[in-house]
Design a protein around this motif. Structure first.
Motif: not given
Length: 434
Positions: A366-369, A243-244, A236-241
């Motif tokens: 860009r997506t979010n979650w 995505e941003k 989750i940490f890697c994906l959110r980074r």
């Protein structure tokens, strides 16, 4: 029942033969986007188990997009020819029929590809150049081309009967109308004027494979669950980074390119769609995409109601295919309506799924979650998709003029005639299908 299958033959085009190949493919059409279904190279009308087919030169115009990740040089990939189709029954049997009925034409086409020789065994060569789908969708499993044509003829016969005897049917209650039309169809079938072929027995091997897939995938998920829970926070940490920080490449396509694509679109009630592009680098994105597509495939195979992909009812067949060691992906579909309505359907009805799959593509909004935002910016999404759209040089549909909703209606009409007794409400709903 007869299960559906799909095939895709993928081969690099010999650079010196590209123009010749383009001319061959062009000769199979009456006009851009309008196939001559009886063309001498591949006489599609002779294949009574073929729903859709296409030949596409996979000319990816977005290879430079990878430069958005650290300025890396654009990779060099082969220019591919893809020949794909959706069929009833087994691919092996269909390939043999292809070789028998269209062998000379296919040899002319494939001779423009690297590695094809004059003495090559055509069936073996096609089997040696597969590009299997990681996920596929069939609008109505078990509905064959033969069934579609017979049910279309059935509805036409019913309509003609009602029109011809308008006064007789005008004041009949729905149940009597259904009963009278049922008697009419029985007489037409007995006389040979109508054919309603009963479904074939489902192959035992299909039941076994389907049951193993239904049970095996969840079991594998259960085995992996402890590991997935363990790595979830890191993932989750890697994906959110990512995505941003992912770059967005969503500018509008050149008008000349858009006009070129438009020449192949909106000639019939059904359209072809091809989208191709490079995947974002890194294992997080790749494993996410593999997981999402396997979930899509599993759901489409076992749980998605017939005639619907989510809330979308206009897609006949669709598939996702990895290319070049999972560095690129191509999406193919056959859908009803215009390309604009197609994009709107996805945005408004399955936007979360659209984001989950296509956010793995370089340049996607860009997506979010994973499932939020993304295609919510409608203009960015449409510009992104248009940049990645490819035309089909040749595209064939076995039942032009019939939409997926038409096919469902015709099937329901037939099912209603197989019922000896209906309630008044059921009969009213059945008559409304006419």
């Amino acid at each position: 029942m007869t299960p559906q299958a799909n095939f895709m033959v993928l081969a690099p085009i010999a650079a010196a033969r590209r123009t010749e190949l383009e001319q061959l493919l062009h000769s199979m059409n009456d006009a851009p986007g309008r196939v001559n279904a009886a063309n001498p190279l591949i006489p599609f009308t002779q294949f009574d188990t073929l729903h859709f087919a296409r030949l596409v030169i996979l000319n990816d115009g977005t290879l430079n997009d990878v430069r958005a990740y650290g300025g890396a040089p654009a990779p060099s990939y082969p220019l591919y020819l893809a020949f794909l189709g959706d069929i009833d029954g087994e691919v092996d049997s269909f390939f043999k029929e292809l070789a028998r009925r269209a062998g000379d034409g296919l040899r002319k086409i494939f001779s423009c590809c690297e590695g094809f020789t004059a003495g090559a065994d055509l069936v073996s060569w096609m089997k040696e150049h597969p590009a299997p789908a990681i996920a596929a969708y069939v609008n109505w499993r078990s509905r064959t081309v033969l069934q579609i044509h017979e049910e279309a003829a059935l509805r036409e016969a019913l309509l003609n009967q009602v029109r011809t005897n308008r006064d007789e049917f005008r004041d009949l209650p729905p149940r009597q109308t259904q009963r009278k039309l049922r008697q009419f169809v029985e007489a037409e079938v007995s006389s040979g004027h109508l054919k309603l072929t009963p479904p074939k027995t489902t192959p035992l091997i299909w039941w076994i494979e389907n049951a193993l897939h239904l049970i095996g995938v969840p079991l594998l998920g259960l085995l992996l669950l402890p590991f997935l829970i363990l790595i979830a926070p890191i993932y989750i940490f890697c994906l959110r980074r990512l995505e941003k920080t992912d770059p967005e490449l969503c500018w509008r396509v050149d008008q000349a390119d858009s006009d070129r694509l438009s020449r192949f679109e909106d000639h019939y009630v059904t359209n072809q769609f091809n989208a191709m592009g490079s995947l974002k680098p890194g294992r997080v994105r790749l494993f996410t995409l593999i997981g999402v597509l396997n979930t899509v495939d599993y759901a489409a195979r076992h749980f998605v109601p017939r005639g619907r992909l989510g809330r979308i009812r206009t897609i006949h067949f669709a598939r996702w295919v990895f290319l070049d060691d999972k560095k690129r992906m191509v999406f193919f579909s056959n859908y009803d309506g215009t390309v604009e309505s197609y994009m709107d359907d996805f945005i408004n009805k399955t936007g979360f799924g659209l984001n989950a799959v296509f956010s793995a593509g370089i340049g996607y909004p860009r997506t979010n979650w994973l499932v939020r935002d993304g295609c919510g910016d409608e203009q960015k999404y449409k510009d992104f998709l248009r940049r990645h759209t490819l035309p089909s040089q040749v595209w064939y549909k076995a039942y032009p003029g019939l939409t997926a909703i038409d096919l469902e209606r015709n099937t329901l009409l037939r099912k209603g005639l197989e019922v000896s007794s209906m309630s008044e409400q059921e009969a009213r709903e059945w008559v409304a299908l006419l």
